[in-house]
Motif scaffolding. Structure first.
Motif, PDB file in Angstrom:
ATOM      1  N   ILE A 390      40.807  52.486   4.282  1.00 35.09           N
ATOM      2  CA  ILE A 390      41.636  51.448   3.699  1.00 35.09           C
ATOM      3  C   ILE A 390      41.589  50.162   4.511  1.00 35.09           C
ATOM      4  CG2 ILE A 390      43.780  52.012   4.903  1.00 35.09           C
ATOM      5  CD1 ILE A 390      45.259  51.509   2.265  1.00 35.09           C
ATOM      6  N   GLY A 391      41.067  50.243   5.697  1.00 32.21           N
ATOM      7  CA  GLY A 391      40.975  49.058   6.553  1.00 32.21           C
ATOM      8  C   GLY A 391      40.373  49.431   7.894  1.00 32.21           C
ATOM      9  N   ALA A 392      40.536  48.549   8.863  1.00 32.62           N
ATOM     10  CA  ALA A 392      39.964  48.792  10.188  1.00 32.62           C
ATOM     11  C   ALA A 392      40.802  48.079  11.240  1.00 32.62           C
ATOM     12  CB  ALA A 392      38.517  48.321  10.249  1.00 32.62           C
ATOM     13  N   VAL A 393      40.727  48.617  12.429  1.00 29.95           N
ATOM     14  CA  VAL A 393      41.337  47.981  13.595  1.00 29.95           C
ATOM     15  C   VAL A 393      40.220  47.329  14.399  1.00 29.95           C
ATOM     16  CG1 VAL A 393      42.626  48.321  15.725  1.00 29.95           C
ATOM     17  CG2 VAL A 393      43.233  49.623  13.683  1.00 29.95           C
ATOM     18  N   ILE A 394      40.398  46.070  14.712  1.00 28.36           N
ATOM     19  CA  ILE A 394      39.403  45.328  15.500  1.00 28.36           C
ATOM     20  C   ILE A 394      40.066  44.870  16.789  1.00 28.36           C
ATOM     21  CG2 ILE A 394      37.887  43.317  15.587  1.00 28.36           C
ATOM     22  CD1 ILE A 394      37.725  43.413  12.566  1.00 28.36           C
TER      23      ILE A 394
END
Length: 712
Positions: A390-394
C-alpha cells in the motif's frame, strides 16, 4: 659490499617510511567503504523497523484509500505541510518558498473547450497547504477583465467568483462561492442558500494582471474530495456565458478531485523516529507523500555521534587544531551542511529504490546533490496490508557522518605518520651521522697513516664492529700494515744495495787497475777502458743512492741552528760561477739578512740539486736565473732556466723518489731521480715548500722554494 649493504638498508628504510602513509590511506578508504555498507544496511533496517510498525494497520490509511486509484495531477490535490501559518493579506509573500509547488491551470482546464482562448483571458496558479488544523488555499489568477459583485445586488454569480466544492467527512457534497465586492477580507456563501458561511475566510486583492485570493477553513470540515473553479464573467450586460476554469468538475460530486492531507496518525508515528538521525517519508503506492519527519541537513545517522568539534584543552590539541588541521584539510574535504536539497517539501517521490519497494523489494540507492556538496543515501521498504503493497517507508541520510569519521581517522593516521616519520627521520639522521662519523674517522686515519709522498707514517686502528664499516676498517688496517712493510723495504733498499754493492765494485775496480798496470794489446786495452768506465758509472750510482739515505739519516739526527740564508745563497753562487765558468748566471739576491733556523749545509745541498737540474736542462748560451727575496716572514728562492717544459701532470710528482723526466738522449750520466727528492726533503725539514711550473712563455721551467724565516 659496503656500498650495497648501506644502500640497501637506506632503501629499505625509505621504502618502509613511504609505504606507511600509502598503506594507512588505503586502509582508511577501505574502512570508509565498509562504513558506507554498514550505513546502507542500518538505514534499510531503520525503514524496515518503521514499516513493521505500519504493516497490517489499514486504519492508518483509511483516509488515503482514494489515492489507490489513478492520480491525475491538477485534479487530485495534495495539501503540503506548511512551516508557518499563512497571513491572509492577498500579497502572497508567505507563499514565496512554495512557488515551485504551484500548479498552473490553463485552457486545458476549461470546462468548455475554446481553442481561441488566451492565457491573458483566464488562467491561474494554485496550491493547497496544511498548518495545524487549517487548510490553506491560494489562487494567483490572470484575468484581463475583473468584474466585482455589485454592492446592492443580491446575486453572487453575476460577477467573477471562486467556487469551492467539497465532500464532508460524513459524505455530504457542499459548494461555496467567494464573490468579493472589493479588495479586502472575504467570506464564503453557501451556494444553495446564499447564506454567508463564516468558517471559510479569505482575502481578495486585485493585481495588474488579475487578482489574488487566499483562503482558510478548518480541516475537519473536509472529507476526501475537493475542487475549485474560477468563474470569469467578462460582460454581464451582454448575457454571455461565463468561462469556467476548474481543478475538477464541480457539477458532479463523483467527478471531484481527491485531496490528500498528510496523515496525522502516521506523522505522530514518524515523530517518534525524529531522533534517529534520518529524514523519513511515508508514501503511498502512487509516490505521494503521506507524512514526513526530519531534515536532510541533520540526517547524518549515528556515524558522527561524539565526533563534534570540541574546544581544545591541551597544548597538543591546540597545536593540532591551529597548525596540523589547516595542513591536513588542504587534502581532505570537510562535509558540507549547507547544500541544495531537491526533495525539500516534495509532494511526490521518485527513484529506483522506491520503485523496487513498491514492488515488494527493499532497496537503496546513492545520489549526489545537484551542487555536488553531499552524497545522500536513500533506502525504501514496502508497507504491506493483506499481502498488498500500500506504500513504502523511505529514509535518507547523508554520508557526512561517515566522512567526518573518515576525516577523524585520517587525522589520527596523519598524526601517527608524522610521528613515525619524525622518529624515523631522527633515527635515520643519527644512524647516518654515526655511519658518516665512522667513515670520516676511517678516512682521517687513512690519510694520517700515509703522507703526501705516499710514505706510511702510522697505522690504522681497526674496529671490532661486525658491520661493513668494521670490516672495511680491518681491511684498511691490513692493507696499510702490508703497505708499510713494503714501503720500509723500498726505503731501505737503496742503502742496503749501496752497502752490498760497494765491496764487489771495489774488487772489480782494483782488479781492473791491476790489469791496466800490465802491458795490454790494443783490443784488450779497449775492453779494459770500457770496463773501467762502467765501474765508474756504477760507483756514481751507488754514491747517489747512499746520498739520499745519508741525508734522511742526517735530517733525523740534525739539531737546527741559526744562519743567514742570504749569506749561504751568495756563497754557493760564487762557487758555482767558479765551477762552471762557461755557464752564465743572473743573480737577483736581496742584500738584507734573512735569518733562519735549520742546517745551512742542507740549504747548500738543496741549491746544488736545483743548479745541477738547471744545468742539465738549460739550452746552450742561455742564462740560469737565481732570485732571492723576502715576502713578509718568508724567503722566496727561485731558480729558472730556458729549456724543455715540464710534461703535463708531472708538476706534482717530480719531487717524489725515483721520478725522472729525462729523455734517453739526456741520460749521459747515471740518474735515479733522487735530486729533486732531496730538494723536497730539505724543504720539509725547514718546514717550507717547493713547486715547479713552466714559465709564462712556455720555454723554460721555474722552481720556487718558500722557506719560513726565524723571528728576529
Amino acid at each position: 659490499m659496503l656500498r650495497f649493504g648501506l644502500r640497501s638498508k637506506f632503501i629499505l628504510l625509505s621504502c618502509f617510511l613511504f609505504l606507511l602513509p600509502w598503506l594507512g590511506y588505503e586502509y582508511v578508504w577501505e574502512m570508509e567503504k565498509f562504513l558506507r555498507q554498514g550505513q546502507e544496511k542500518t538505514l534499510v533496517g531503520t525503514t524496515r523497523a518503521l514499516a513493521t510498525a505500519l504493516h497490517e494497520r489499514p486504519a492508518l490509511f483509511d483516509e488515503q484509500t482514494n489515492f489507490l486509484d489513478q492520480v491525475v495531477k491538477g485534479r487530485d490535490l495534495y495539501a503540503y505541510n506548511l512551516k508557518n501559518p499563512i497571513q491572509l493579506d492577498g500579497k502572497l509573500n508567505d507563499w514565496d518558498n512554495y512557488q515551485p509547488l504551484f500548479w498552473h491551470y490553463d485552457k486545458r482546464y476549461l470546462q468548455k473547450t475554446d481553442n481561441k482562448h488566451q492565457a491573458s483571458d483566464l488562467s491561474f496558479d494554485h496550491m493547497v497547504g496544511k498548518f495545524d488544523n487549517y487548510l490553506y488555499a491560494v489562487f494567483k489568477v490572470t484575468d484581463n477583465t475583473l468584474i466585482y459583485r455589485a454592492k446592492n445586488s443580491l446575486s453572487i454569480t453575476n460577477n467573477d467568483y471562486l467556487q469551492i466544492g467539497l465532500k464532508t467527512p460524513d459524505g455530504q457534497f457542499n459548494t461555496y462561492i467567494i464573490a468579493p465586492r472589493q479588495n479586502g477580507w472575504v467570506n464564503a456563501f453557501d451556494a444553495k442558500t446564499k447564506a454567508p458561511f463564516t468558517k471559510i475566510q479569505g482575502y481578495f486583492e486585485s493585481t495588474e494582471s488579475g487578482y489574488n485570493v487566499e483562503l482558510r477553513f478548518p480541516i475537519n470540515m473536509l472529507g476526501n474530495k475537493l475542487g475549485f473553479a474560477i468563474v470569469d464573467v467578462d460582460n454581464k450586460e451582454a448575457q454571455l456565458e461565463p468561462k469556467i476554469m476548474s481543478t475538477s468538475n464541480l457539477n458532479n460530486p463523483n467527478d471531484l478531485g481527491s485531496v490528500l492531507v498528510p496523515s496525522p496518525e502516521i506523522s505522530r508515528i514518524l515523530k517518534g523516529m525524529g531522533h534517529s538521525g534520518s529524514r523519513i517519508w511515508v508514501v503511498d503506492n502512487h509516490h505521494r507523500v503521506l507524512a514526513q519527519s526530519g531534515t536532510i541537513q541533520n540526517a547524518d545517522g549515528v556515524w558522527a555521534d561524539g565526533l563534534a568539534n570540541q574546544a581544545p584543552k591541551t597544548w597538543w590539541q591546540r597545536f593540532e587544531q591551529n597548525y596540523l588541521h589547516p595542513l591536513y584539510y588542504k587534502i581532505l574535504t570537510r562535509p558540507e551542511n549547507e547544500f541544495l536539497d531537491t526533495l525539500h517539501d516534495v509532494a511526490s517521490m521518485q527513484g529506483t529504490h522506491l520503485a523496487k519497494a513498491l514492488k515488494g523489494q527493499p532497496a537503496s540507492s546513492w545520489r549526489l546533490t545537484p551542487d555536488s556538496k553531499a552524497v545522500i543515501l536513500s533506502a525504501a521498504y514496502p508497507i504491506w496490508i493483506q499481502d498488498q503493497v500500500i506504500g513504502a517507508v523511505i529514509a535518507e541520510e547523508t554520508t557526512n557522518g561517515v566522512r567526518t569519521l573518515r576525516n577523524k581517522s585520517l587525522e589520527k593516521l596523519f598524526n601517527v605518520i608524522l610521528a613515525v616519520m619524525l622518529i624515523g627521520t631522527v633515527t635515520l639522521f643519527f644512524f647516518a651521522s654515526r655511519i658518516s662519523n665512522r667513515i670520516r674517522r676511517l678516512r682521517d686515519t687513512a690519510e694520517q697513516a700515509i703522507d703526501a709522498q705516499g710514505r706510511v707514517t702510522g697505522s690504522i686502528n681497526y674496529s671490532d664492529a661486525n658491520d661493513e664499516i668494521g670490516d672495511l676498517s680491518r681491511s684498511f688496517s691490513n692493507i696499510v700494515s702490508r703497505l708499510g712493510g713494503y714501503t720500509d723495504y723500498l726505503e731501505n733498499m737503496s742503502s742496503r744495495l749501496s752497502h752490498e754493492l760497494r765491496t764487489p765494485v771495489a774488487v772489480v775496480r782494483s782488479s781492473l787497475e791491476n790489469l791496466q798496470s800490465l802491458p795490454q794489446n790494443e783490443l784488450s786495452q779497449k775492453y779494459l777502458d770500457r770496463a773501467s768506465e762502467g765501474v765508474e758509472r756504477l760507483g756514481k750510482i751507488i754514491t747517489t743512492m747512499s746520498e739520499a739515505t745519508r741525508l734522511e739519516q742526517s735530517i733525523q739526527s740534525n739539531e737546527p741552528e741559526p744562519f743567514d740564508l742570504q749569506k749561504v745563497i751568495n756563497g754557493c753562487m760564487q762557487g758555482y760561477q767558479l765551477t762552471y765558468p762557461h755557464q752564465l748566471f743572473t743573480l737577483d739576491v736581496c742584500q738584507n739578512k734573512l735569518p733562519m733556523q735549520g742546517a745551512p749545509e742542507f740549504i747548500a745541498q738543496l741549491l746544488d740539486k736545483l743548479i745541477n737540474n738547471a744545468l742539465e736542462f738549460s739550452e746552450a748560451n742561455t742564462a740560469i736565473n737565481v732570485g732571492l727575496k723576502q715576502s713578509e716572514n718568508k724567503a722566496i728562492l727561485t731558480v729558472s732556466n730556458t729549456g724543455p717544459a715540464l710534461p703535463e701532470g708531472l708538476t706534482e710528482h717530480i719531487f717524489d723518489s725515483m721520478v725522472s723526466v729525462r729523455s734517453q738522449q739526456m741520460q749521459q750520466q747515471p740518474h735515479l731521480g733522487l735530486g729533486l727528492y732531496i730538494v723536497r726533503l730539505v724543504c720539509d725539514y725547514h718546514k717550507g715548500s717547493v713547486t715547479a711550473q713552466n714559465d709564462e712563455q712556455g720555454d723554460g721551467v721555474v722552481f720556487t722554494v718558500t722557506l719560513p724565516l726565524a723571528n728576529s
